[in-house]
Enzyme design. Sequence first.
Site, PDB file in Angstrom:
ATOM      1  N   ARG A   1     -19.471   3.120  -4.139  1.00  0.00           N
ATOM      2  CA  ARG A   1     -18.194   3.118  -4.863  1.00  0.00           C
ATOM      3  C   ARG A   1     -17.750   1.691  -5.175  1.00  0.00           C
ATOM      4  O   ARG A   1     -16.978   1.476  -6.114  1.00  0.00           O
ATOM      5  CB  ARG A   1     -17.101   3.794  -4.022  1.00  0.00           C
TER       6      ARG A   1
ATOM      7  N   ASP B   1      -9.245  -5.448   2.846  1.00  0.00           N
ATOM      8  CA  ASP B   1     -10.567  -5.011   2.382  1.00  0.00           C
ATOM      9  C   ASP B   1     -11.704  -5.874   2.949  1.00  0.00           C
ATOM     10  O   ASP B   1     -12.882  -5.596   2.690  1.00  0.00           O
ATOM     11  CB  ASP B   1     -10.621  -5.024   0.839  1.00  0.00           C
TER      12      ASP B   1
ATOM     13  N   ARG C   1      -1.762   7.484   2.426  1.00  0.00           N
ATOM     14  CA  ARG C   1      -1.544   6.560   1.311  1.00  0.00           C
ATOM     15  C   ARG C   1      -0.588   7.197   0.315  1.00  0.00           C
ATOM     16  O   ARG C   1      -1.000   7.745  -0.706  1.00  0.00           O
ATOM     17  CB  ARG C   1      -2.886   6.188   0.676  1.00  0.00           C
TER      18      ARG C   1
ATOM     19  N   LYS D   1     -14.070  -4.432  -9.094  1.00  0.00           N
ATOM     20  CA  LYS D   1     -13.734  -3.003  -9.244  1.00  0.00           C
ATOM     21  C   LYS D   1     -12.215  -2.817  -9.281  1.00  0.00           C
ATOM     22  O   LYS D   1     -11.688  -2.115 -10.131  1.00  0.00           O
ATOM     23  CB  LYS D   1     -14.321  -2.222  -8.062  1.00  0.00           C
ATOM     24  N   ASN D   2     -11.516  -3.437  -8.339  1.00  0.00           N
ATOM     25  CA  ASN D   2     -10.085  -3.170  -8.225  1.00  0.00           C
ATOM     26  C   ASN D   2      -9.263  -3.811  -9.338  1.00  0.00           C
ATOM     27  O   ASN D   2      -8.122  -3.418  -9.575  1.00  0.00           O
ATOM     28  CB  ASN D   2      -9.569  -3.596  -6.846  1.00  0.00           C
TER      29      ASN D   2
ATOM     30  N   CYS E   1      -6.697  10.410   3.019  1.00  0.00           N
ATOM     31  CA  CYS E   1      -7.712   9.407   2.734  1.00  0.00           C
ATOM     32  C   CYS E   1      -8.251   8.890   4.064  1.00  0.00           C
ATOM     33  O   CYS E   1      -7.526   8.844   5.058  1.00  0.00           O
ATOM     34  CB  CYS E   1      -7.043   8.288   1.944  1.00  0.00           C
TER      35      CYS E   1
ATOM     36  N   ARG F   1      -8.720   7.728  -5.563  1.00  0.00           N
ATOM     37  CA  ARG F   1      -7.259   7.601  -5.518  1.00  0.00           C
ATOM     38  C   ARG F   1      -6.721   6.718  -6.643  1.00  0.00           C
ATOM     39  O   ARG F   1      -5.598   6.898  -7.094  1.00  0.00           O
ATOM     40  CB  ARG F   1      -6.836   6.985  -4.184  1.00  0.00           C
TER      41      ARG F   1
HETATM   42  C1  EPZ Z   1      -5.268  -1.288  -3.373  1.00  0.00           C
HETATM   43  O1  EPZ Z   1      -4.900   0.029  -2.960  1.00  0.00           O
HETATM   44  C2  EPZ Z   1      -6.786  -1.337  -3.345  1.00  0.00           C
HETATM   45  N1  EPZ Z   1      -7.320  -0.327  -4.251  1.00  0.00           N
HETATM   46  C3  EPZ Z   1      -7.306  -1.123  -1.935  1.00  0.00           C
HETATM   47  O2  EPZ Z   1      -8.710  -1.317  -1.942  1.00  0.00           O
HETATM   48  C4  EPZ Z   1      -6.673  -2.185  -1.008  1.00  0.00           C
HETATM   49  O3  EPZ Z   1      -7.079  -1.932   0.306  1.00  0.00           O
HETATM   50  C5  EPZ Z   1      -5.159  -2.121  -1.118  1.00  0.00           C
HETATM   51  O4  EPZ Z   1      -4.741  -2.276  -2.505  1.00  0.00           O
HETATM   52  C6  EPZ Z   1      -4.463  -3.205  -0.317  1.00  0.00           C
HETATM   53  O5  EPZ Z   1      -4.903  -4.464  -0.731  1.00  0.00           O
HETATM   54  C7  EPZ Z   1      -7.429  -0.574  -5.546  1.00  0.00           C
HETATM   55  O6  EPZ Z   1      -7.044  -1.606  -6.051  1.00  0.00           O
HETATM   56  C8  EPZ Z   1      -8.092   0.470  -6.379  1.00  0.00           C
HETATM   57  P1  EPZ Z   1      -1.223  -0.547  -1.688  1.00  0.00           P
HETATM   58  P2  EPZ Z   1      -3.395   0.490  -3.138  1.00  0.00           P
HETATM   59  O7  EPZ Z   1      -0.369   0.359  -2.499  1.00  0.00           O
HETATM   60  O8  EPZ Z   1      -2.776  -0.203  -4.277  1.00  0.00           O
HETATM   61  C9  EPZ Z   1       1.780   1.504   1.378  1.00  0.00           C
HETATM   62  C10 EPZ Z   1     -10.957  -0.798  -1.501  1.00  0.00           C
HETATM   63  O9  EPZ Z   1     -11.593  -0.726  -0.423  1.00  0.00           O
HETATM   64  N2  EPZ Z   1       2.331   2.236   0.231  1.00  0.00           N
HETATM   65  O10 EPZ Z   1      -1.133  -1.996  -1.970  1.00  0.00           O
HETATM   66  O11 EPZ Z   1      -3.395   1.973  -3.137  1.00  0.00           O
HETATM   67  C11 EPZ Z   1       0.351   1.869   1.690  1.00  0.00           C
HETATM   68  O12 EPZ Z   1       0.260   3.052   2.454  1.00  0.00           O
HETATM   69  C12 EPZ Z   1      -9.562  -0.204  -1.616  1.00  0.00           C
HETATM   70  O13 EPZ Z   1     -11.425  -1.329  -2.511  1.00  0.00           O
HETATM   71  C13 EPZ Z   1       3.441   3.017   0.402  1.00  0.00           C
HETATM   72  O14 EPZ Z   1       3.999   3.135   1.493  1.00  0.00           O
HETATM   73  O15 EPZ Z   1      -2.729  -0.045  -1.805  1.00  0.00           O
HETATM   74  C14 EPZ Z   1      -0.123   0.641   2.412  1.00  0.00           C
HETATM   75  O16 EPZ Z   1       0.322   0.664   3.750  1.00  0.00           O
HETATM   76  C15 EPZ Z   1      -9.175   0.609  -0.431  1.00  0.00           C
HETATM   77  N3  EPZ Z   1       3.930   3.693  -0.684  1.00  0.00           N
HETATM   78  C16 EPZ Z   1       0.590  -0.495   1.686  1.00  0.00           C
HETATM   79  O17 EPZ Z   1       1.716   0.136   1.039  1.00  0.00           O
HETATM   80  C17 EPZ Z   1       3.369   3.599  -1.913  1.00  0.00           C
HETATM   81  O18 EPZ Z   1       3.877   4.213  -2.870  1.00  0.00           O
HETATM   82  C18 EPZ Z   1      -0.229  -1.218   0.637  1.00  0.00           C
HETATM   83  O19 EPZ Z   1      -0.928  -0.274  -0.159  1.00  0.00           O
HETATM   84  C19 EPZ Z   1       2.236   2.783  -2.074  1.00  0.00           C
HETATM   85  C20 EPZ Z   1       1.741   2.107  -0.980  1.00  0.00           C
END
Ligand code: EPZ
Length: 431
Positions: A408, A316, A122, A22-23, A117, A93
Amino acid sequence: MDMFEIEGSRRLSGEIAVNGSKNAALPIMAAALLTQEPVRLSDVPDLSDIRNMQKLLTELGCAVERTGKHDCILHTTDTTESHARYDIVKTMRASVCVLGPLLAARGKARVSLPGGCAIGQRPIDLHLKGLEALGATFELEGGDVIGRVPGGRLRGNRIFLGGAFGSTVLGTANILSAAVLAQGTTVIESAACEPEIVDLANLLSAMGARITGAGSPRIVVEGVEQLGGGSHQIIPDRIEAGTFMVAAAITAGELTITNCPLDALMAATNCLEQIGVEVEALDDASSMRARVRVAGGRALRPCDITTQPHPGFPTDLQAQFMALLTLADGTSVITEKIFPERFLHVAELSRMGAQLFRQGPTAIVSGVRRLVGAPVMASDLRASAGLVLAGLAAEGTTRVLRVYHLDRGYEKLEERLAKVGARIKRVSEEE
Ligand code: EPZ
């Protein structure tokens, strides 16, 4: 609303295949906005998040035709609409991954801010910072981020994309998808190294993009004038594979997992081995489509886990491993470094007899001899997966409510687990 009813304490055995990721699929689908030629994808899982992305892309002028159960053709024919509306963004998201492609291909984008969320704050500040470095400007209006590209074309730049919690996966996907059509060279430093980024880079390269370093913290992109179409098979879902591994372990069962991205799961398999679970590659261990035998022993040892960006232990899989460690012989410490609030499953597992103590981003798991079935619910996809796993091992009946969260990210999970011996069925909560 549906729920799962699980009669636990049954060993799983047999063969189970992993679906496409999915991701990986979500940003790859959004990349179809970068070209007006068809993009053909296979191994796209049939999930509610994917259907939401399909709906969003259709609104943005990209027709998505399902040509088989897991195959589709995406074709952008109308470039007039650039607004990702709140109605869709609030359901998923990952809608934010249209931002980079829209700015690169259309010079403008209006994307509703995703809002709160279940797994914590996020923000998308890093996405915006990276796109600004490429020349986009942003303003906020009515809860929407409105992006514009003065002059119409982004310009390559050097970007440090790391944040307080490390790299960002969808942020990297957005900047990478934008940089491919920018004028000049872009260097993304502290890029996410997740296999889903490598998969996106592979599709973009097949479309004519010039990318090196995907899968490492430094990605270099030489912008091109335009991209063509392409064909691509989505990688198997490492989180689904890890969930199946825990299903074997927690039921002291034995599963042969096929289409398993073993090469992307080393942190998880390293933990499983520490816990006393056998993980054996039946063919090439360095493959992303391996055949893997996973066998749970009777005694589970404790294990300390800290979630990290790839190749560290994935957030995850945190909930699923917590479910497993509730039955270990000793105390485990689980620290969540990506989403420090991602512990919705803790209180629910406690209702099943688990002994858990949470303080800030850390949960201390004192293993118990048995879990007991209970009605449970969690409003996060992976937390729900952890509860299903706990239910497979628990004595008696577990009801996991609101499984639309699970739907999902896992396609027909109950049918696939039932085929390997689980007593699990989907019933309406109203019944
Ligand atoms: C991806 O989300 C995945 N989603 C998430 O999977 C996964 O948990 C996550 O990566 C971490 O591996 C998809 O791929 C659709 P990040 P993403 O930006 O990209 C912070 C699932 O269950 N951050 O890598 O949105 C953030 O808050 C989902 O399948 C900022 O501070 O996650 C977090 O602490 C849930 N500013 C860290 O970075 C930003 O602009 C990593 O988040 C962006 C992120």
